[in-house]
Design an enzyme around this catalytic site. Structure first.
Site, PDB file in Angstrom:
ATOM      1  CG  HIS C 471      -1.665  -1.399   1.203  1.00 40.16           C
ATOM      2  ND1 HIS C 471      -2.254  -1.815   2.298  1.00 40.16           N
ATOM      3  CD2 HIS C 471      -2.207  -1.951   0.339  1.00 40.16           C
ATOM      4  CE1 HIS C 471      -2.940  -2.946   2.153  1.00 40.16           C
ATOM      5  NE2 HIS C 471      -3.028  -3.051   0.695  1.00 40.16           N
ATOM      6  CB  ILE C 472       3.710   2.070  -2.369  1.00 38.92           C
ATOM      7  CG1 ILE C 472       4.223   0.727  -2.121  1.00 38.92           C
ATOM      8  CG2 ILE C 472       5.100   3.041  -2.075  1.00 38.92           C
ATOM      9  CD1 ILE C 472       4.920   0.334  -3.410  1.00 38.92           C
TER      10      ILE C 472
END
Lengths: 439, 147, 534
Positions: C471-472
């Protein structure tokens, strides 16, 4: 196919030229309806009309997927001529049939003539609807007049240009091929059979898709006494299979219960699943008829004399589980692979299993012993791969994804041929171009 | 997808109760004739399954031979030991390798089979193999422990 | 330059963000070109690649990394990232047409209202330049576009109901949920909103529970970004695959003039446009901006704040594994169907991180069979089979997404010395977690213990190795102040008025939930703004 079309075009021109003379000579009379007067807004009559409209599947042609009910607009190809669009049959006074009398409604439905006196193309199945009784026509009229919501949308004009858009040649076609007879109960047959015959020959007009046609696109038979009735046909790119009582070519091995189940749910485990136009017929019509009516339809259909198609094996008994996975699993492949077995595993097997056996409960059907995969003509199989399936009946909302956008013509043809070889009729095949024409 | 089959456990209990070592009949003549034949016989005996896929078997044998070139020689004595119930501890590693190959479907981190790995067969009444539909949507809400 | 093409709007990145923007603009009659670094790979090929892979718990092996469009892999590390931080950053993404939502798990959470104002409410992190209420209509629009299914507001107020109810919960998760909520109502275990069809939707079939959401839904019942890429193409947008953007060219008046891209052979191409949208996920987007230096922009395009590439965030993840007392049989149905929302928000956030805990219902047969064989004992089949059934039926896995605050020292920078096959810099990653996170992780560990206890767990194994979660976000951060923000509340660059960023890179916080729905909502808001201007 092209030669056939050319022949028909020539035949048509000949008919037009000769016909002009004949009509002038015969001074053909316009038909007239035996019905007259008004119909009152009686709730019971209207309700019966609603049921009959479901049996006749008027919505199948007169309601589009994103259009208002009965506002028309469905494109229908007329062979060699072009495209017509179905009429707005809501009771809108200006753009629909709101100003039509009972007699005028009857003339359209049972005689194929519209309010202005123009002939309708037999794409409107008046040839079948002619069988409908006077009382049922009144009920239908009451439904369309009083219960359907009026929609102000003019019927879309056809793409057929002059002189081919002249309608009077249809009168000649009618002289040759339209008997316009009401259904008469057959002596020696029980009430259920007669009810079934009345529905099948008339309202549910099965022959439109399932009876072979002659050179002028006329159905070769309109009831079980005629030759090859319900012996199989092709319409709009879909095969309407032979549904006579022949044990191999037709559905002779089906029990009445099986046929009832198929008609009401569209899914006969291990035998057949309805898709395309039949899927729609199940969803919009058969699944909503009474048990008694569906049983009657089944009783009649099962009594239709067998029509054989030579030596083709029974399409629901073909094929065997596949073991390609044992040879392919673990081996890598490139993005440009053309291996149809690999496409089968990646695209089909997720639901239909690597063996093609489907899920244990039959919800995701088996690909072998499957009357669509086993057919001698591979078109229907190609159609469901290209377009997917959506069939929504009470309690079941079936969806098979469409692969037309994901697979090329070449890939679909290769896949279809893999499937028919492994799971169906080994001599059924399809070419890239044929796939393209079905899109 | 249904509930766990009661028959499965009953069957397994009977086998456990009546045999010391699970054994299916082996013909000694087959073993000399063809390594694959020998391998299939040994495999069926070890896994107590009377029909294993031969295509998978051929691939597993080839993969095992790659890793253990002398495995074919070990098949004959292993088959004999299984017939007589005289398998010694020295033979167990080979037997374990063969069991593992069939159950996991791979040999030395090379996939030979996935769908036909025996480990999935063991739970096939309850668990679909990942990436394959189980039954009609919603089957997963039911209690799989109920018969 | 091999060729020059033109469009009203040029989008870099053909994932969910780029797809939504391209689709909206194409529908509005604008000409759109979308550039995607990697190739187009049909679903069926990825499905077969998954089935061919040896380790089925590896969620990216079926997406090979292409030499001209490398993407990070960690199970079989391909050294794309250059790890320079205290701890490794192992998050992956997918560089093919359709993007990373090919392999997500489908969870479509909204952020909570307080997530948008952590600085004001808790004194930590940053405030967004917009409020939850500003984004709410776009959250709903995104739910309709993606086909999101849910049955409650999960703490995020809604103006309209979900498009459809959730896929029915698997037996394992429903049973565990009931036990856990009775054990401690503070857990607040709920269903999980997801873009997973509980009925046919948008031409895609109903979920059939094949337990393979990640890495690839075999049948398309779960939403993937390819849906909007294909819709955009049908609406007239052009998608150019195997097109690796390597430079943003700025023209007069600080307006972006063109994107330059390379094809797999290294050939160079130019795309001019009136507006530009960077939608290349949160490592490649800042990398492109930082690579685009010039005498006018020595720190790269859009980087007057110095924040491009900084504030790298993800969800530091810890896990627990155990065997439940009852046979619950994970691996039936979707992979994730429930979450603990009780620790997502509260006054504690002033001093320690919030989190969302979820179970993972993955078929455990192959992992358990491996473990049994690893014991080295030759078992009789009936005993082996019984052990496999017993273990597979009781293996439970829970993990927690912790929030990490935006720390400018967590960052990605294009390398000056390491390049990929077509000469484009590889990304350096500087990553570490602070005490704010560590305190929260310690609390999570006790919660994990309670979960195991409630379910009669044995053989507890804690994984405290602090993984990341794919979940960058944060590397082109949104804010009200151009001095410490890259984009404004509309995701427009403060430095270049015709440059927008669509994607997680703009998010000022990672909060506690999966980020895709927020990305989708923000992208639809970008499209909304662009429709007014283009």
């Amino acid at each position: 196919m092209k030669r056939r079309l050319a022949f028909i075009a020539v035949a048509f021109v000949a008919v037009v030229v000769i016909g002009a003379g004949i009509i002038a000579g015969l001074a053909l009379k316009k038909p007239s309806s035996p019905l007259s007067g008004a119909v009152i807004n009686d709730p019971a009559l209207v309700k019966r009309g609603e049921y009959l409209a479901i049996a006749g599947d008027c919505a199948g042609c007169h309601t589009t997927s994103n259009g208002k009910p009965f506002a028309g607009g469905l494109a229908m190809p007329i062979p060699t001529l072009g495209m017509i669009y179905t009429a707005n049959i809501t009771p809108d006074p200006r753009t629909g049939i709101g100003a039509w009398s009972l007699a005028e409604f009857d003339l359209a439905v049972r005689y194929g003539v519209d309010k202005s006196g123009e002939n309708l193309y037999p794409a409107m199945p008046y040839v079948s609807y002619a069988k409908i009784s006077d009382d049922d026509i009144k009920a239908l009229y009451a439904y369309f007049k009083y219960a359907v919501l009026p929609v102000d949308e003019p019927t879309r004009a056809s793409t057929i240009s002059w002189p081919l858009n002249m309608r009077w040649p249809v009168q000649l076609w009618n002289v040759a091929f339209f008997d316009g007879e009401r259904y008469q109960d057959k002596h020696g047959r029980n009430p259920a059979w007669n009810r079934g015959a009345y529905l099948v020959q008339g309202l549910t007009h099965c022959g439109t898709c399932h009876t072979p046609r002659g050179v002028a696109f006329q159905e070769l038979a309109l009831d079980e006494t005629g030759p090859r009735y319900l012996g199989g046909s092709v319409l709009a790119g879909w095969q309407g299979y032979n549904i006579t009582s022949d044990a191999n070519a037709g559905i002779g091995t089906w029990t009445s219960d099986q046929l009832v189940q198929y008609l009401t749910t569209g899914n006969l485990h291990g035998v057949a699943q309805a898709a395309g136009p039949m899927g729609e017929a199940v969803q919009h019509s058969f699944s909503r008829l009474t048990n008694a009516d569906v049983a009657a339809i089944a009783a009649y259909v099962k009594s239709v004399p067998p029509v054989s198609d030579g030596n083709a094996p029974s399409r629901q008994k073909l094929g065997a589980p596949s073991n390609v996975v044992a040879s392919l699993r673990g081996f890598s492949f490139n993005n440009d692979t053309e291996d149809s077995a690999r496409i089968f595993l990646g695209a089909c097997a997720s639901c239909h299993r690597w063996s093609g056996a489907g899920t244990p409960d039959g919800y995701y059907p088996s690909l072998f012993h499957n009357s669509t995969v086993g057919a001698a003509n591979a078109d229907n199989l190609a159609q469901v791969i290209i377009h997917g399936i959506r069939r929504n009946t009470v309690g079941e909302d079936i969806s098979m994804p469409a692969f037309g956008a994901v697979l090329s013509d070449k890939e679909i043809a290769a896949l279809v041929n893999f499937l028919t070889t492994q799971f169906g009729n080994k001599s059924a095949s399809i070419t890239d171009n044929e796939v393209k024409s079905l899109r | 997808m249904g509930s766990i089959s009661r028959r499965y456990f009953v069957g397994a209990a009977i086998v456990a109760a009546t045999t010391d070592l699970t054994v299916l009949p082996l013909k000694s003549t087959e073993i000399e004739r063809d390594p694959l034949e020998a391998f299939m016989s040994v495999s069926q005996s070890l896994t107590n399954r009377s029909s294993l896929d031969r295509t998978i078997g051929a691939r597993l044998l080839a993969a095992l031979q790659n890793a253990t070139p002398d495995i074919v020689q070990a098949l004959t004595p292993l088959a004999a030991a299984l017939s007589n119930g005289t398998m010694d501890t020295a033979q167990e590693p080979v037997a374990l390798k063969i069991m593992k190959a069939w159950y996991l479907g791979d040999v030395d981190k090379t996939v030979v089979t996935y769908e036909q790995a025996l480990m999935f067969d063991v739970v096939s009444d309850v668990l679909p193999i990942r990436s394959y539909c189980g039954d009609a949507p919603g089957f997963w809400a039911t209690n799989p422990n109920q018969s | 330059m091999a060729d020059t093409q033109q469009a009203d709007v040029v989008v870099v990145g053909a994932g969910v963000a780029g797809g939504l923007v391209a689709h909206q603009l194409a529908l509005a009659g604008k000409s759109v070109i979308v550039l995607e670094a990697g190739p187009r790979v049909p679903r069926w090929q990825t499905v077969e690649r998954f089935r061919n892979q040896i380790d089925k718990s590896d969620m990216s092996e079926c997406y090979p990394s292409y030499p001209w469009a490398p993407a990070p892999h960690y199970s079989k590390p391909n050294d794309y990232y250059i790890q320079k931080g205290e701890i490794p950053f192992a998050s992956e993404y997918v560089r093919i047409v359709g993007g990373t939502t090919w392999h997500w798990t489908g969870n479509t959470w909204r952020f909570l209202p307080n997530d948008f104002k952590e600085k004001s409410v808790y004194g930590v992190g940053r405030d967004w330049a917009i409020s939850y209420d500003d984004l709410e209509p776009f959250y709903y629009m995104a739910e309709v576009e993606l086909g999101s299914a849910g049955d409650q507001d999960y703490g995020s107020p809604r103006s309209k109901p979900y498009p459809m109810p959730p896929v029915v919960m698997p037996y394992v998760e429903k049973t565990a949920m009931d036990i856990l909520n009775a054990y401690n109502p503070e857990f607040q275990v709920t269903s999980q909103p997801a873009a997973r069809n509980s009925r046919p939707y948008d031409g895609r079939p109903t979920c059939c529970g094949n337990n393979n959401c990640s890495p690839i839904c075999p049948i398309g019942a779960m939403y993937n970004g390819i849906v909007h890429i294909e819709k955009a193409e049908r609406a007239g947008a052009r998608v150019i695959s195997n097109a690796v953007a390597y430079r943003i060219e700025v023209g007069p008046n600080k307006k972006v003039a063109a994107i330059l891209y390379r094809d797999p052979k290294g050939g160079e191409h130019r795309v001019e446009g009136r507006y530009f949208v960077l939608a290349a996920h949160s490592i490649e987007t800042p990398k492109l901006m930082l690579m685009s230096t010039s005498s006018d922009f020595p720190d790269g395009v859009g980087n007057s704040s110095g924040m491009v590439g900084r504030n790298l965030m993800d969800h530091p993840k810890t896990s627990i594994f155990f065997y439940s007392a009852q046979p619950l049989w994970p691996g039936r149905g979707p992979e994730q169907s429930s979450s603990f929302i009780g620790y997502r928000d509260g006054p504690f956030r002033a001093t320690q991180t919030a989190k969302k805990i979820q179970s993972w219902s993955l078929n455990a047969v192959s992992a358990e069979t491996e473990k049994i064989f690893a014991e080295g004992k030759l078992l009789k089949p009936h005993e082996l089979d019984a052990r496999i059934r017993d273990r597979a039926s009781r293996f439970m896995s829970y993990n927690a997404y912790h929030e990490i605050l935006p720390l400018p020292t967590n960052r990605t920078v294009p390398s000056k010395t390491e390049f990929d096959a077509i000469g484009i810099p590889r990304p350096e990653i500087y990553w570490g977690i602070d005490d704010y996170v560590k305190r929260g992780i310690a609390h999570t560990r006790t919660v994990f213990g309670e979960i195991a206890k409630a379910l009669g767990g044995t053989d507890l194994k804690y994984d405290d190795s602090i993984q990341t979660s794919q979940h960058i976000v944060g590397t082109a951060i949104m804010g009200s102040d151009p001095r410490d923000s890259v984009v404004d509340g509309h995701c427009r660059s403060y430095d270049h008025e015709n440059l927008f960023v669509a994607g997680g890179a703009v998010m000022p916080c990672v909060a506690t939930a999966n980020v895709t729905l927020t990305i989708a909502a923000l992208s639809l808001r970008v499209a909304d703004q662009l429709k007014r201007e283009v």
